[in-house]
Motif scaffolding. Structure first.
Motif, PDB file in Angstrom:
ATOM      1  N   ALA A   1       7.913   7.664 -23.101  1.00  0.00           N
ATOM      2  CA  ALA A   1       8.611   7.278 -22.149  1.00  0.00           C
ATOM      3  C   ALA A   1       8.036   6.222 -21.088  1.00  0.00           C
ATOM      4  O   ALA A   1       8.778   5.482 -20.214  1.00  0.00           O
ATOM      5  N   ASP A   2       6.967   5.562 -21.364  1.00  0.00           N
ATOM      6  CA  ASP A   2       6.207   4.797 -20.601  1.00  0.00           C
ATOM      7  C   ASP A   2       6.223   3.226 -21.273  1.00  0.00           C
ATOM      8  O   ASP A   2       5.500   2.238 -21.018  1.00  0.00           O
ATOM      9  N   ARG A   3       7.476   2.949 -22.191  1.00  0.00           N
ATOM     10  CA  ARG A   3       7.227   1.711 -22.513  1.00  0.00           C
ATOM     11  C   ARG A   3       7.511   0.695 -21.684  1.00  0.00           C
ATOM     12  O   ARG A   3       8.639   0.896 -20.807  1.00  0.00           O
ATOM     13  N   PRO A   4       7.046  -0.424 -21.352  1.00  0.00           N
ATOM     14  CA  PRO A   4       7.455  -1.505 -20.312  1.00  0.00           C
ATOM     15  C   PRO A   4       8.786  -2.175 -20.619  1.00  0.00           C
ATOM     16  O   PRO A   4       9.039  -2.212 -21.873  1.00  0.00           O
ATOM     17  N   ASN A   5       9.767  -2.606 -19.696  1.00  0.00           N
ATOM     18  CA  ASN A   5      10.763  -3.645 -20.060  1.00  0.00           C
ATOM     19  C   ASN A   5      10.249  -4.846 -20.697  1.00  0.00           C
ATOM     20  O   ASN A   5       9.315  -5.344 -20.411  1.00  0.00           O
ATOM     21  N   LEU A   6      11.233  -5.240 -21.505  1.00  0.00           N
ATOM     22  CA  LEU A   6      10.733  -6.533 -22.276  1.00  0.00           C
ATOM     23  C   LEU A   6      10.315  -7.710 -21.545  1.00  0.00           C
ATOM     24  O   LEU A   6       9.391  -8.438 -21.888  1.00  0.00           O
ATOM     25  N   PHE A   7      10.883  -7.791 -20.344  1.00  0.00           N
ATOM     26  CA  PHE A   7      10.714  -9.093 -19.491  1.00  0.00           C
ATOM     27  C   PHE A   7       9.423  -8.716 -18.670  1.00  0.00           C
ATOM     28  O   PHE A   7       8.601  -9.808 -18.436  1.00  0.00           O
ATOM     29  N   VAL A   8       8.958  -7.519 -18.282  1.00  0.00           N
ATOM     30  CA  VAL A   8       7.820  -7.154 -17.497  1.00  0.00           C
ATOM     31  C   VAL A   8       6.845  -7.537 -18.589  1.00  0.00           C
ATOM     32  O   VAL A   8       5.736  -7.847 -18.330  1.00  0.00           O
ATOM     33  N   LYS A   9       6.847  -6.719 -19.917  1.00  0.00           N
ATOM     34  CA  LYS A   9       5.788  -7.153 -20.695  1.00  0.00           C
ATOM     35  C   LYS A   9       5.352  -8.405 -21.163  1.00  0.00           C
ATOM     36  O   LYS A   9       4.355  -8.922 -21.189  1.00  0.00           O
ATOM     37  N   GLU A  10       6.522  -9.159 -21.330  1.00  0.00           N
ATOM     38  CA  GLU A  10       6.283 -10.641 -21.392  1.00  0.00           C
ATOM     39  C   GLU A  10       5.257 -11.307 -20.399  1.00  0.00           C
ATOM     40  O   GLU A  10       4.421 -12.266 -20.544  1.00  0.00           O
ATOM     41  N   LEU A  11       5.799 -11.015 -19.300  1.00  0.00           N
ATOM     42  CA  LEU A  11       5.140 -11.561 -18.018  1.00  0.00           C
ATOM     43  C   LEU A  11       3.743 -11.195 -17.961  1.00  0.00           C
ATOM     44  O   LEU A  11       2.889 -12.137 -17.790  1.00  0.00           O
ATOM     45  N   LYS A  12       3.509 -10.047 -18.285  1.00  0.00           N
ATOM     46  CA  LYS A  12       2.052  -9.628 -18.275  1.00  0.00           C
ATOM     47  C   LYS A  12       1.318 -10.106 -19.315  1.00  0.00           C
ATOM     48  O   LYS A  12       0.197 -10.607 -18.993  1.00  0.00           O
TER      49      LYS A  12
ATOM     50  N   PHE B   1      17.445  -8.742 -11.179  1.00  0.00           N
ATOM     51  CA  PHE B   1      17.386  -7.343 -11.357  1.00  0.00           C
ATOM     52  C   PHE B   1      17.616  -6.725  -9.805  1.00  0.00           C
ATOM     53  O   PHE B   1      17.793  -5.527  -9.793  1.00  0.00           O
ATOM     54  N   SER B   2      17.917  -7.360  -8.823  1.00  0.00           N
ATOM     55  CA  SER B   2      18.411  -6.858  -7.388  1.00  0.00           C
ATOM     56  C   SER B   2      19.939  -6.559  -7.409  1.00  0.00           C
ATOM     57  O   SER B   2      20.551  -5.890  -6.738  1.00  0.00           O
TER      58      SER B   2
ATOM     59  N   SER C   1      14.791   1.089 -12.516  1.00  0.00           N
ATOM     60  CA  SER C   1      14.951  -0.021 -11.829  1.00  0.00           C
ATOM     61  C   SER C   1      13.773  -0.086 -10.541  1.00  0.00           C
ATOM     62  O   SER C   1      13.241  -1.327 -10.460  1.00  0.00           O
ATOM     63  N   ASP C   2      13.544   0.912  -9.958  1.00  0.00           N
ATOM     64  CA  ASP C   2      12.210   0.831  -8.893  1.00  0.00           C
ATOM     65  C   ASP C   2      10.953   0.479  -9.477  1.00  0.00           C
ATOM     66  O   ASP C   2      10.275  -0.248  -9.196  1.00  0.00           O
TER      67      ASP C   2
END
Length: 599
Positions: A514-525, A568-569, A578-579
């Motif tokens: 359940a803790d897979r990061p969103n694909l956009f967040v993962k790329e940013l990291k 995302f807003s 979302s949060d």
């Protein structure tokens, strides 16, 4: 009449072997996939294997044949085309005769599919089902595309003893000729940047030009990292009368295989630019293409030909899939890494697949094992890694280099040497040994590791198919190199083709975590970590050009975060997470802001 694609995803090329026979496995279901045509030795062995399996005659094309590389590729692609067509006919008959088979097939289609709805209506109208089903199948179903990939950098010069052969016998040129001469009506995917000589070679083959019906028998797909690259390459080809039918945008870092980082441009901002400027891309290429075709006295279309935009890299949930289709209006989404766990779709030996299943985030990393000198996504604990380390410990570093596809360095030999080869590493290690007394032990060991970390990708990326199909492997043991993207960490079980398709389309999830990061967040990291490493690992004097590059990189990342925060807003997607996603963007913005660029 061109039939509408059945699916909204495609399987990108993976390594040399992992999708080498994917069309034979999945094309009858309407699934498009991409075959690497870099390794003609692997291709010849697979042609032998499948000729026997499907009872087709086989005559070896040895290296003694004139133009053997192109001939091998043409023959294999023609065989794949025959097998796919044969399997498709059998599959259509099965669908017409078995409601169970039809229902299973319908379960593999998107819920939004008009074709799926049409099948459902036929099933509900039981009276005329048998009369209409055959006609409906013939009218609406088609096979997936049998596309091929050419990595433009793999265009090694070839020699007859000490005499250099003409350019058309370079590796990529011969591969293109092999595809161009085949019976396929599909696309060549060009990756790894522009190769002007190779692009110019397309002019020799009529199948890449529009016919009197404004149709292309063979199409060009460019894998690109940003809009500017697409415009430059598309216009270059258009000036030769050649049309790019699709731009395939891939995440710079959140992908499998070689990673070509952008200058801090994030996937969302890149897709937004393509969405906003697609018409400009179309019109620019169309005008240039018409002028070129008129000069060649060839047929030209009055209206622009179709141009598709697709995306791939790090996608792992149906919501991400739908988001990309809906928000950016892309035509298809590439799903690569997850399919390495689908035996029905990809060629992976069981031991390597088990290793993939167990892989965690820390096991998947951006390495420097590629002789191309480009960062390469790979996996810890492979048999290739074990064998390579053993040779280093025994002072036998390097590969015997039997295939030479990456023998591109001309530092010591005009015919080229691969930096993963024993010949190259012996020279480099000897040079290092000669200055050992003048450098620190730490510098010596670091330099030695940089020399010996290169892996024989030509053999390592092909071995999985040999192992899976019990094909004898000759020569020095290299084990298996596998090139999954970071997304593999969140998929931890072998999956059937039906279940993977239902996962893509939202029917059921195959993810256990359940803790897979969103694909956009993962790329940013990944980009922030890449940026940190670039600054920390710089050696020597820092130039003004380097400072400018870092500042541009950081600015682009910050602009990307701001774009995501705005997007995302207001989006209705990802409501459950979302949060967390919003908090992640705030966290990484603070982390990025805190990174100090040296002055």
């Amino acid at each position: 009449m061109t039939k509408k694609p059945l699916h909204t995803f495609h399987i990108p090329v993976m390594g040399l072997a992992y999708t080498i026979d994917s069309p034979i496995r999945v094309a009858q279901y309407g699934i498009s996939s991409v075959v690497s045509i870099a390794d003609d030795d692997l291709i010849e062995k697979m042609r032998n294997f499948y000729s026997k399996k499907f009872n087709f005659p086989y005559e070896e094309i040895s290296q003694k044949f004139h133009d053997y590389r192109a001939e091998r590729i043409t023959s294999y692609l023609n065989l794949v085309d025959k097998i796919v067509k044969e399997k498709f006919e059998i599959f259509k008959t099965e669908l017409a005769e078995s409601k169970t088979a039809l229902e299973n097939f319908m379960a593999m289609l998107p819920n939004t599919s008009d074709i799926k709805k049409g099948f459902q209506n036929l099933l509900e109208d039981g009276i005329s089902f048998k009369e209409n089903i055959q006609h409906y199948i013939e009218s609406h179903l088609s096979t997936g595309e049998i596309d091929v990939n050419i990595m433009t950098k793999l265009d090694k010069d070839n020699f007859d003893k000490n005499t250099q052969l003409p350019i058309e016998f370079n590796d990529a040129h011969a591969a293109l000729r092999g595809f161009a001469k085949s019976n396929l009506e599909s696309s060549v995917v060009l990756s790894a940047g522009m190769n002007p000589r190779l692009y110019s070679y397309f002019e020799n083959f009529s199948d890449f030009y529009p016919n009197e019906n404004n149709q292309l028998k063979k199409k060009i797909i460019l894998k690109v990292s940003d809009y500017r690259s697409a415009m430059i390459q598309g216009n270059f080809l258009a000036k030769k009368g050649l049309w790019v039918s699709e731009y395939r945008i891939e995440s710079g870092l959140n992908c499998g295989g070689h990673a070509f980082a952008t200058e801090g441009l994030l996937l969302g901002t890149i897709l937004e630019e393509f969405k906003q400027k697609k018409e400009q891309l179309v019109q620019s290429s169309h005008e240039l293409m018409i002028k070129a075709l008129q000069l060649k006295n060839q047929t030209f279309p009055n209206e622009p030909l179709d141009l598709k935009i697709s995306v791939q890299g790090g996608v792992g949930t149906s919501e991400e899939h739908d988001f990309l289709l809906d928000i950016y209006n892309v035509d298809s989404v590439g799903w690569g890494t997850p399919f390495l766990l689908v035996p029905e779709a990809t060629s992976v030996d069981q031991a390597t697949r088990n290793l993939l299943i167990k892989a965690k985030e820390e096991d998947l990393y951006l390495s420097h094992i590629s002789p191309l000198g480009v960062p390469f996504n790979t996996l810890r604990g492979t048999t290739n890694e074990t064998l390579k380390l053993k040779r280093v410990q025994e002072n036998k570093a390097g590969s015997s280099c039997p295939k030479r596809f990456l023998a591109l360095s001309k530092e010591y030999d005009p015919q080229g040497i691969c930096s993963a080869s024993k010949k190259f590493q012996d020279i480099k290690l000897e040079e290092l040994e000669s200055i050992k007394e003048t450098i620190s032990p730490e510098t010596f060991e670091k330099s030695k590791a940089q020399i010996t970390e290169k892996s024989c990708l030509c053999v390592g990326l092909a071995n999985a198919s040999y192992l899976e199909n019990d094909i004898k492997i000759k020569g020095q043991a290299q084990g298996v190199v596998i090139c999954p993207g970071p997304n593999m960490a969140y998929f931890d079980q072998e999956v059937s083709l039906k279940n993977m398709l239902q996962h893509i389309y939202g029917g059921k999830s195959v993810l256990q975590t359940a803790d897979r990061p969103n694909l956009f967040v993962k790329e940013l990291k990944m980009y922030i970590q890449y940026f940190k490493n670039e600054i920390e690992n710089i050696s020597g004097e820092i130039t003004n050009a380097q400072l400018k590059k870092w500042n541009t990189f950081k600015t682009n990342l910050l602009d990307g975060i701001n774009y995501y925060q705005d997007l995302f807003s207001s989006t209705l997607y990802f409501e459950v997470d979302s949060d967390k996603i919003k908090n992640d963007f705030v966290f990484y913005k603070l982390e990025l802001t805190a990174i100090k660029i040296p002055s």
